[in-house]
Design an enzyme around this catalytic site. Structure first.
Site, PDB file in Angstrom:
ATOM      1  N   LYS A  23       0.835  -1.218   0.000  1.00  0.00           N
ATOM      2  CA  LYS A  23       0.000   0.000   0.000  1.00  0.00           C
ATOM      3  C   LYS A  23       0.862   1.257   0.000  1.00  0.00           C
ATOM      4  CE  LYS A  23      -1.422   1.470   4.160  1.00  0.00           C
ATOM      5  NZ  LYS A  23      -1.093   2.858   4.542  1.00  0.00           N
ATOM      6  N   ASN A  24       1.867   1.294   0.886  1.00  0.00           N
ATOM      7  CA  ASN A  24       2.638   2.528   1.035  1.00  0.00           C
ATOM      8  C   ASN A  24       3.618   2.762  -0.119  1.00  0.00           C
ATOM      9  OD1 ASN A  24       1.247   3.147   3.297  1.00  0.00           O
ATOM     10  ND2 ASN A  24       2.856   2.544   4.747  1.00  0.00           N
ATOM     11  N   ARG A  94      -4.436  10.543   5.349  1.00  0.00           N
ATOM     12  CA  ARG A  94      -3.328  11.476   5.485  1.00  0.00           C
ATOM     13  C   ARG A  94      -2.364  11.415   4.300  1.00  0.00           C
ATOM     14  NH1 ARG A  94       0.984  12.566   7.554  1.00  0.00           N
ATOM     15  NH2 ARG A  94       1.049  14.348   8.958  1.00  0.00           N
ATOM     16  N   CYS A 118      -3.007  12.082  14.165  1.00  0.00           N
ATOM     17  CA  CYS A 118      -3.909  10.933  14.138  1.00  0.00           C
ATOM     18  C   CYS A 118      -3.617  10.083  15.353  1.00  0.00           C
ATOM     19  CB  CYS A 118      -3.778  10.156  12.832  1.00  0.00           C
ATOM     20  SG  CYS A 118      -2.267   9.239  12.716  1.00  0.00           S
ATOM     21  N   ARG A 123       1.531  14.450  13.816  1.00  0.00           N
ATOM     22  CA  ARG A 123       2.232  14.150  12.562  1.00  0.00           C
ATOM     23  C   ARG A 123       2.436  15.423  11.741  1.00  0.00           C
ATOM     24  NH1 ARG A 123      -0.189   8.684  10.140  1.00  0.00           N
ATOM     25  NH2 ARG A 123       1.733   8.771   8.934  1.00  0.00           N
ATOM     26  N   PRO A 124       3.490  16.180  12.110  1.00  0.00           N
ATOM     27  CA  PRO A 124       3.727  17.444  11.419  1.00  0.00           C
ATOM     28  C   PRO A 124       4.157  17.237   9.967  1.00  0.00           C
ATOM     29  CG  PRO A 124       5.557  16.931  12.899  1.00  0.00           C
ATOM     30  CD  PRO A 124       4.527  15.862  13.103  1.00  0.00           C
ATOM     31  N   ILE A 125       4.037  18.305   9.149  1.00  0.00           N
ATOM     32  CA  ILE A 125       4.529  18.232   7.760  1.00  0.00           C
ATOM     33  C   ILE A 125       5.541  19.360   7.505  1.00  0.00           C
ATOM     34  CG2 ILE A 125       2.573  17.001   6.712  1.00  0.00           C
ATOM     35  CD1 ILE A 125       1.669  19.859   5.694  1.00  0.00           C
ATOM     36  N   ASP A 126       6.168  19.823   8.596  1.00  0.00           N
ATOM     37  CA  ASP A 126       7.102  20.949   8.471  1.00  0.00           C
ATOM     38  C   ASP A 126       8.245  20.653   7.489  1.00  0.00           C
ATOM     39  OD1 ASP A 126       7.625  19.081  10.691  1.00  0.00           O
ATOM     40  OD2 ASP A 126       9.478  20.209  10.963  1.00  0.00           O
ATOM     41  N   LEU A 127       8.695  19.391   7.442  1.00  0.00           N
ATOM     42  CA  LEU A 127       9.828  19.076   6.547  1.00  0.00           C
ATOM     43  C   LEU A 127       9.395  19.101   5.080  1.00  0.00           C
ATOM     44  CD1 LEU A 127      11.304  16.190   8.719  1.00  0.00           C
ATOM     45  CD2 LEU A 127      12.369  18.423   8.356  1.00  0.00           C
ATOM     46  N   ASP A 309       5.597   0.324  12.091  1.00  0.00           N
ATOM     47  CA  ASP A 309       4.309  -0.294  11.750  1.00  0.00           C
ATOM     48  C   ASP A 309       4.165  -1.703  12.338  1.00  0.00           C
ATOM     49  OD1 ASP A 309       3.476   1.947  10.406  1.00  0.00           O
ATOM     50  OD2 ASP A 309       4.140   1.250   8.454  1.00  0.00           O
ATOM     51  N   ARG A 401      -8.443  -0.332   5.319  1.00  0.00           N
ATOM     52  CA  ARG A 401      -7.694   0.726   4.621  1.00  0.00           C
ATOM     53  C   ARG A 401      -6.382   0.178   4.078  1.00  0.00           C
ATOM     54  NH1 ARG A 401      -6.362   5.649   8.172  1.00  0.00           N
ATOM     55  NH2 ARG A 401      -5.113   5.934   6.301  1.00  0.00           N
TER      56      ARG A 401
HETATM   57  N1  EPU Z   1       7.995  14.148  10.958  1.00  0.00           N
HETATM   58  C1  EPU Z   1       8.321  15.438  11.265  1.00  0.00           C
HETATM   59  N2  EPU Z   1       8.127  16.398  10.285  1.00  0.00           N
HETATM   60  C2  EPU Z   1       7.635  16.106   9.058  1.00  0.00           C
HETATM   61  C3  EPU Z   1       7.317  14.770   8.752  1.00  0.00           C
HETATM   62  C4  EPU Z   1       7.505  13.802   9.731  1.00  0.00           C
HETATM   63  O1  EPU Z   1       8.772  15.746  12.356  1.00  0.00           O
HETATM   64  O2  EPU Z   1       7.496  17.017   8.228  1.00  0.00           O
HETATM   65  C5  EPU Z   1       8.175  13.083  11.986  1.00  0.00           C
HETATM   66  C6  EPU Z   1       6.882  12.314  12.280  1.00  0.00           C
HETATM   67  O3  EPU Z   1       6.099  12.983  13.240  1.00  0.00           O
HETATM   68  C7  EPU Z   1       7.415  10.988  12.766  1.00  0.00           C
HETATM   69  C8  EPU Z   1       8.668  10.788  11.924  1.00  0.00           C
HETATM   70  O4  EPU Z   1       9.033  12.101  11.448  1.00  0.00           O
HETATM   71  O5  EPU Z   1       7.793  11.060  14.113  1.00  0.00           O
HETATM   72  C9  EPU Z   1       8.500   9.856  10.744  1.00  0.00           C
HETATM   73  O6  EPU Z   1       7.359  10.231   9.992  1.00  0.00           O
HETATM   74  P1  EPU Z   1       7.277  10.007   8.426  1.00  0.00           P
HETATM   75  O7  EPU Z   1       7.082  11.336   7.769  1.00  0.00           O
HETATM   76  O8  EPU Z   1       8.414   9.184   7.963  1.00  0.00           O
HETATM   77  O9  EPU Z   1       5.929   9.183   8.291  1.00  0.00           O
HETATM   78  P2  EPU Z   1       4.907   9.289   7.102  1.00  0.00           P
HETATM   79  O10 EPU Z   1       5.650   9.497   5.848  1.00  0.00           O
HETATM   80  O11 EPU Z   1       3.825  10.242   7.444  1.00  0.00           O
HETATM   81  C10 EPU Z   1       4.943   6.731   6.478  1.00  0.00           C
HETATM   82  C11 EPU Z   1       3.935   5.619   6.359  1.00  0.00           C
HETATM   83  C12 EPU Z   1       3.444   5.207   7.725  1.00  0.00           C
HETATM   84  C13 EPU Z   1       4.651   4.746   8.551  1.00  0.00           C
HETATM   85  C14 EPU Z   1       5.696   5.880   8.598  1.00  0.00           C
HETATM   86  C15 EPU Z   1       6.982   5.476   9.299  1.00  0.00           C
HETATM   87  C16 EPU Z   1       2.936   6.105   4.200  1.00  0.00           C
HETATM   88  C17 EPU Z   1       1.748   6.534   3.430  1.00  0.00           C
HETATM   89  N3  EPU Z   1       2.824   6.097   5.535  1.00  0.00           N
HETATM   90  O12 EPU Z   1       4.260   7.829   7.107  1.00  0.00           O
HETATM   91  O13 EPU Z   1       2.553   4.100   7.551  1.00  0.00           O
HETATM   92  O14 EPU Z   1       4.247   4.414   9.865  1.00  0.00           O
HETATM   93  O15 EPU Z   1       6.053   6.291   7.257  1.00  0.00           O
HETATM   94  O16 EPU Z   1       7.585   4.415   8.663  1.00  0.00           O
HETATM   95  O17 EPU Z   1       3.946   5.739   3.621  1.00  0.00           O
HETATM   96  C18 EPU Z   1       0.613   2.780   7.929  1.00  0.00           C
HETATM   97  O18 EPU Z   1       0.813   2.229   6.838  1.00  0.00           O
HETATM   98  O19 EPU Z   1      -0.270   2.363   8.727  1.00  0.00           O
HETATM   99  C19 EPU Z   1       1.420   3.949   8.316  1.00  0.00           C
HETATM  100  C20 EPU Z   1       1.070   4.741   9.325  1.00  0.00           C
END
Ligand code: EPU
Length: 421
Positions: A23-24, A94, A118, A123-127, A309, A401
């Site tokens: 999925k991811n 998300r 969630c 789950r910030p998106i600042d990066l 996960d 999902r």
């Molecule tokens: N983070 C920041 N700033 C950002 C983005 C992330 O501080 O701008 C932090 C997050 O809060 C977290 C860490 O960095 O503590 C890692 O987050 P990441 O961005 O890597 O997670 P994601 O991309 O939102 C994906 C998977 C998740 C999986 C995580 C970690 C997808 C669609 N989702 O999420 O999968 O847990 O990587 O491996 O690829 C799931 O499938 O159930 C799921 C939640």
């Protein structure tokens, strides 16, 4: 009416299961098809609800999609006028954020509802935002929406390291923007999850110039145009991990087909350390349970570390091991809401900050439990498969999902499970 699973346990398992596409990996790859006006064919796409939501997102953005066979999706951009993702689509999933990079790169503008936190944590998106700004995108926030405009995108050196490690979808978004930017982008501390590597390989097939794939430093030379292509989604490593845990806690035998051994090395290694006996064949695993394992002490971290996960699934495994096991989640430190439900079934779990201590073995007794996210939902199901009595699992829309035909695969293995409305 909301669907539920009814499970009567404990069940003996026997048979084979086939792991679906990841999925991811499929989600960002489908988003990447926005980068070309040509037709793309994506194979082995799992038919799960998050993919349905991504199809809705693409449709809202003017893409024609068509299932040309059970797991093969054809996409073709037909209209590039709309660049907006509503709150409704973002709150459903998300990962809709994955279209941000492609929209900024190809349409040079995007209006996207900012995703909230969630159940697995803040789950910030600042990066994502910082990376796009560094590529010269202009970003404003208005009424909960990110408004991005990018007349000129210019290659830059961008660091994707956050306080919890490198971001997966953040790296994906920045790469998908940089492929059509002017000049060279160097991404430092890129996430190296297999999902990222596959996206980069797809982009190269579409005509992108990318080097350093699979390493922490990715170099992208922007090109003017990308082209249509075909891609096969690899097997889902977390689904494989889920059935591995089932094989180790249930009585019986299981063959898990369609696995990529390299992608699950980080799951197999701690199990080998705990004395698990798992036969690894060519593209399959064979497990004869229920096995007596040594306590496990593990910490999640970005790939190639142990995947966050797998946190709830390993917690269920730990409840069946004699002695004290520990699990620390450094990626999502609050990803433990599900433990309250396992405790209701008899588990002995103590939580302190980002760490749980699990004492086993616990004979589970079935209960009516609720899923709080995809992986914890699967954990509730595994626990119920080995529990005594009849369980009702509520809110299985979380499971659906991310897991394709989960209850059917379990039923085929001999689990007494029904999906009821
Ligand atoms: N983070 C920041 N700033 C950002 C983005 C992330 O501080 O701008 C932090 C997050 O809060 C977290 C860490 O960095 O503590 C890692 O987050 P990441 O961005 O890597 O997670 P994601 O991309 O939102 C994906 C998977 C998740 C999986 C995580 C970690 C997808 C669609 N989702 O999420 O999968 O847990 O990587 O491996 O690829 C799931 O499938 O159930 C799921 C939640």
């Amino acid at each position: 009416m909301v669907a539920k699973y009814k499970i009567v346990g404990p069940s003996q398992i026997n048979g084979e299961v086939y792991i679906s596409g990841s999925k991811n990996t499929a989600l960002p790859i489908l988003a990447a098809t926005l980068l070309t006006n040509d037709e793309c064919i994506i194979r082995n796409v799992p038919k799960v609800n998050d993919i349905t939501t991504m199809i809705e997102v693409l449709t809202a953005l003017g893409v024609r999609t068509e299932w040309i066979d059970h797991n093969t999706l054809k996409t073709k951009v037909e209209n590039e006028d709309i660049c907006e993702i509503s709150y409704d689509l973002m709150k459903t999933m998300r990962a809709s954020i994955c279209v941000l990079g492609p929209l900024v790169a190809k349409r040079r503008k995007a209006k996207i509802s900012i995703p909230g936190g969630c159940v697995i944590g803040v789950r910030p998106i600042d990066l994502h935002v910082k990376g796009l700004q560094e590529l010269c995108a202009n970003i404003d926030i208005e009424e909960g929406y990110l408004i991005c405009n990018a007349e000129d995108l210019k290659g830059k050196e961008i660091d994707m390291l956050g306080p919890k490690g490198s971001t997966v979808t953040g790296t994906e978004n920045i790469v998908m923007s940089a492929v059509l930017a002017d000049g060279e982008t160097i991404i430092k501390n890129a996430a190296i999850e297999p999902e990222v590597t596959h996206l980069l390989q797809l982009l190269v097939k579409m005509g992108a110039q990318i080097t350093g794939i699979g390493t922490r430093t990715i170099k992208i030379q922007g090109v003017k145009k990308l082209y249509g292509t075909e891609y096969v989604i690899p097997p889902d490593r977390i689904e494989a991990g889920t059935f591995i845990v089932l094989g180790l806690i249930a009585n019986g035998k299981i063959t898990i087909n369609n696995i990529n051994e390299n992608h699950i090395e980080n799951i197999l290694q701690p199990l080998a350390d705990a004395n698990a006996s798992i036969k690894i064949g060519n593209n399959y695993l064979y497990i004869e349970g229920k096995q007596k394992l040594k306590p496990i002490h593990i910490q999640t971290s970005p790939y190639p570390g142990f995947p966050t996960d797998m946190n709830p699934l390993f917690c269920v495994l730990m409840t069946q091991i004699e002695g004290e096991s520990t699990l620390i989640d450094t990626v999502f430190p609050d990803r433990f809401l599900y433990t309250a439900e396992l405790i209701r079934m008899g588990a002995k779990i103590k939580k302190e900050n980002n760490t749980i201590t699990v004492n086993g073995p616990t004979p589970f007794s079935s209960a009516n439990v609720m899923c709080s996210d995809i992986r914890s939902g699967a954990a509730m199901v595994l626990a119920s498969c080995i529990a005594e009595g009849e369980a009702c699992i509520d809110r299985i829309y979380h499971i659906e999902r991310g897991y394709e035909n989960f209850h059917i695969k379990l039923k085929n293995l001999g689990i007494k499970i029904d999906r009821i409305n």
